[in-house]
Design a protein around this motif. Sequence first.
Motif, PDB file in Angstrom:
ATOM      1  N   LYS A 241       0.852  -0.684  -0.213  1.00  0.00           N
ATOM      2  CA  LYS A 241       0.332   0.227  -0.435  1.00  0.00           C
ATOM      3  C   LYS A 241       0.646   0.926  -0.036  1.00  0.00           C
ATOM      4  O   LYS A 241       0.489   2.639  -0.348  1.00  0.00           O
ATOM      5  N   SER A 242       1.984   0.686  -0.003  1.00  0.00           N
ATOM      6  CA  SER A 242       2.709   1.921   0.032  1.00  0.00           C
ATOM      7  C   SER A 242       3.486   2.777  -0.945  1.00  0.00           C
ATOM      8  O   SER A 242       3.597   2.119  -1.960  1.00  0.00           O
ATOM      9  N   GLY A 243       3.485   4.217  -1.216  1.00  0.00           N
ATOM     10  CA  GLY A 243       4.120   4.734  -2.393  1.00  0.00           C
ATOM     11  C   GLY A 243       5.006   4.702  -2.953  1.00  0.00           C
ATOM     12  O   GLY A 243       5.565   4.327  -4.033  1.00  0.00           O
ATOM     13  N   LYS A 244       6.597   3.589  -1.873  1.00  0.00           N
ATOM     14  CA  LYS A 244       7.681   3.141  -1.999  1.00  0.00           C
ATOM     15  C   LYS A 244       7.485   2.003  -3.125  1.00  0.00           C
ATOM     16  O   LYS A 244       8.479   1.915  -4.076  1.00  0.00           O
ATOM     17  N   VAL A 245       6.444   1.098  -2.929  1.00  0.00           N
ATOM     18  CA  VAL A 245       6.694  -0.059  -3.699  1.00  0.00           C
ATOM     19  C   VAL A 245       6.388   0.716  -5.052  1.00  0.00           C
ATOM     20  O   VAL A 245       6.247   0.103  -6.212  1.00  0.00           O
ATOM     21  N   ASP A 246       5.328   1.492  -4.960  1.00  0.00           N
ATOM     22  CA  ASP A 246       4.198   1.670  -5.911  1.00  0.00           C
ATOM     23  C   ASP A 246       5.566   3.015  -6.969  1.00  0.00           C
ATOM     24  O   ASP A 246       5.218   2.382  -8.442  1.00  0.00           O
ATOM     25  N   ARG A 247       6.276   3.182  -6.472  1.00  0.00           N
ATOM     26  CA  ARG A 247       6.845   3.483  -7.199  1.00  0.00           C
ATOM     27  C   ARG A 247       8.548   2.806  -7.985  1.00  0.00           C
ATOM     28  O   ARG A 247       8.885   3.087  -9.233  1.00  0.00           O
ATOM     29  N   ILE A 248       9.227   1.850  -6.753  1.00  0.00           N
ATOM     30  CA  ILE A 248       9.326   1.041  -7.391  1.00  0.00           C
ATOM     31  C   ILE A 248       9.027  -0.351  -8.796  1.00  0.00           C
ATOM     32  O   ILE A 248       9.935  -0.021  -9.914  1.00  0.00           O
ATOM     33  N   VAL A 249       7.584  -0.216  -9.021  1.00  0.00           N
ATOM     34  CA  VAL A 249       6.837  -1.262 -10.042  1.00  0.00           C
ATOM     35  C   VAL A 249       5.525  -0.678  -9.302  1.00  0.00           C
ATOM     36  O   VAL A 249       4.750  -1.151  -9.126  1.00  0.00           O
ATOM     37  N   SER A 250       5.917   0.700 -10.322  1.00  0.00           N
ATOM     38  CA  SER A 250       4.229   1.363 -10.489  1.00  0.00           C
ATOM     39  C   SER A 250       3.374   0.554 -11.365  1.00  0.00           C
ATOM     40  O   SER A 250       2.415   0.834 -10.992  1.00  0.00           O
ATOM     41  N   ASP A 251       3.463  -0.797 -12.691  1.00  0.00           N
ATOM     42  CA  ASP A 251       2.651  -0.960 -13.316  1.00  0.00           C
ATOM     43  C   ASP A 251       2.667  -2.425 -12.612  1.00  0.00           C
ATOM     44  O   ASP A 251       1.530  -3.786 -13.165  1.00  0.00           O
ATOM     45  N   ASN A 252       2.745  -3.040 -11.648  1.00  0.00           N
ATOM     46  CA  ASN A 252       2.787  -4.205 -10.844  1.00  0.00           C
ATOM     47  C   ASN A 252       1.088  -5.041 -10.782  1.00  0.00           C
ATOM     48  O   ASN A 252       0.667  -3.944 -10.537  1.00  0.00           O
ATOM     49  N   ARG A 253       0.288  -5.713 -11.601  1.00  0.00           N
ATOM     50  CA  ARG A 253      -0.681  -5.866 -11.543  1.00  0.00           C
ATOM     51  C   ARG A 253      -0.975  -5.567 -10.204  1.00  0.00           C
ATOM     52  O   ARG A 253      -2.487  -5.240  -9.663  1.00  0.00           O
ATOM     53  N   VAL A 254      -0.900  -6.903  -9.023  1.00  0.00           N
ATOM     54  CA  VAL A 254      -1.176  -6.568  -7.640  1.00  0.00           C
ATOM     55  C   VAL A 254      -1.699  -5.034  -7.025  1.00  0.00           C
ATOM     56  O   VAL A 254      -2.081  -5.420  -6.134  1.00  0.00           O
ATOM     57  N   ILE A 255      -0.662  -4.663  -6.802  1.00  0.00           N
ATOM     58  CA  ILE A 255      -0.147  -3.487  -6.797  1.00  0.00           C
ATOM     59  C   ILE A 255      -1.782  -2.488  -7.014  1.00  0.00           C
ATOM     60  O   ILE A 255      -1.777  -1.751  -6.092  1.00  0.00           O
ATOM     61  N   THR A 256      -1.890  -2.343  -8.247  1.00  0.00           N
ATOM     62  CA  THR A 256      -2.271  -1.595  -9.223  1.00  0.00           C
ATOM     63  C   THR A 256      -3.387  -1.962  -8.549  1.00  0.00           C
ATOM     64  O   THR A 256      -4.601  -1.220  -8.160  1.00  0.00           O
ATOM     65  N   GLU A 257      -4.117  -3.342  -8.154  1.00  0.00           N
ATOM     66  CA  GLU A 257      -5.157  -4.169  -7.988  1.00  0.00           C
ATOM     67  C   GLU A 257      -5.836  -3.598  -6.607  1.00  0.00           C
ATOM     68  O   GLU A 257      -6.360  -3.137  -5.756  1.00  0.00           O
ATOM     69  N   THR A 258      -4.213  -3.399  -5.517  1.00  0.00           N
ATOM     70  CA  THR A 258      -4.445  -3.164  -4.131  1.00  0.00           C
ATOM     71  C   THR A 258      -4.895  -1.475  -4.514  1.00  0.00           C
ATOM     72  O   THR A 258      -5.660  -1.153  -3.625  1.00  0.00           O
ATOM     73  N   LYS A 259      -4.171  -0.424  -5.367  1.00  0.00           N
ATOM     74  CA  LYS A 259      -4.330   0.134  -4.479  1.00  0.00           C
ATOM     75  C   LYS A 259      -5.753   0.870  -5.029  1.00  0.00           C
ATOM     76  O   LYS A 259      -6.592   2.090  -4.347  1.00  0.00           O
TER      77      LYS A 259
END
Length: 348
Positions: A241-259
């Motif tokens: 949920k953190s912005g740090k992860v989002d910046r590292i892999v901004s288009d990862n599907r799990v991150i996108t879905e979680t956000k």
Amino acid sequence: MRIVFKDLKKGIIKLIPENMDDLWHLYHIIEKGDLVRALTFRTAEQKGDKIRSKKAEKKPMVLTIRVEDVEFHDFSDRLRIHGIIEEGPQDLGSHHTINLKVGDYKDVTIIKEKWKESHLSRIEEAVKRRGKNDILIVAMDDEEACIAVVRNSGIQVIAEIESGKSGKLYESKDVENEYFSRILNVIKALGEDVPILVVGPGFARDRFLSFGREKEPQLFRRAFSGSAGSAGINGVYEALKSGKVDRIVSDNRVITETKLVEKFIEELSRDGAVAYGKEEVMDAINRGAVSHLLILDTIARTEEGEKIISTARNMGSEFTIINSKIEAGKKLEGFGGIAALLRFKIDQ
């Protein structure tokens, strides 16, 4: 995923799955009644012998089966497609299983009477994301560590390691080094060239990063540190949920879905412009109010789900199919499996 041939008028798409995420996409695309053609292995016919030897060698051959069932085990390396042989050199009408494995890079032809919008969007997404990296998260403190890989298909927990710490302080530096070595050995054994994010409370994460950069500088060339309130699997989810992860892999599907799901929940808590549940969301779609539709994959695979997606697309809405096996999917399931971010708030 790579598309080799496409003729939607004839319902044919020929493609090459290249990684586990592609197999996961195919699991959601291939349905009962579809035709699937691929190179597979089957015991060759033995002329003049009605009973085949159990030790008979299996031969490669191209078969087309009418799909009856599809199996994909979380984080396994294969997709199993069961069905009846309709085309091939032998055994027409018999049961057969086509196995698609990570690393085979063999082409697969899928033939449908009609391709759904959700299926085509999955293929487009898989092609677009071709070659994108996953991310490895180590959520740790000085007592425990959880090592997990975030893939487009979900979160794979690789290992959970205890430090062996006793009392308030380590008995010696050797205890910590042995703890760090066990974590490092797990990361090395994965053999994946992916970004590494180390999170957790306290300073253990930074000491481990220094340790890793000293012992395996090439492996840790894309290693990052981030704070988290917890170690273990809770720290992994917090990192997502953190912005740090989002910046590292901004288009990862799990991150996108979680956000997206977290954004919906946040807006809902503020009494913002959102809707959830089939009836409420369909009403919002018909009013042209839906900016982004969130729909669980188990619903998207149904005829009703396909109609909802198609209507939303026709009304100019974006949509994301949420994986029911990840934490975000479980949260969305609690809201009926379907929700929407709205362009404007609708008075009920």
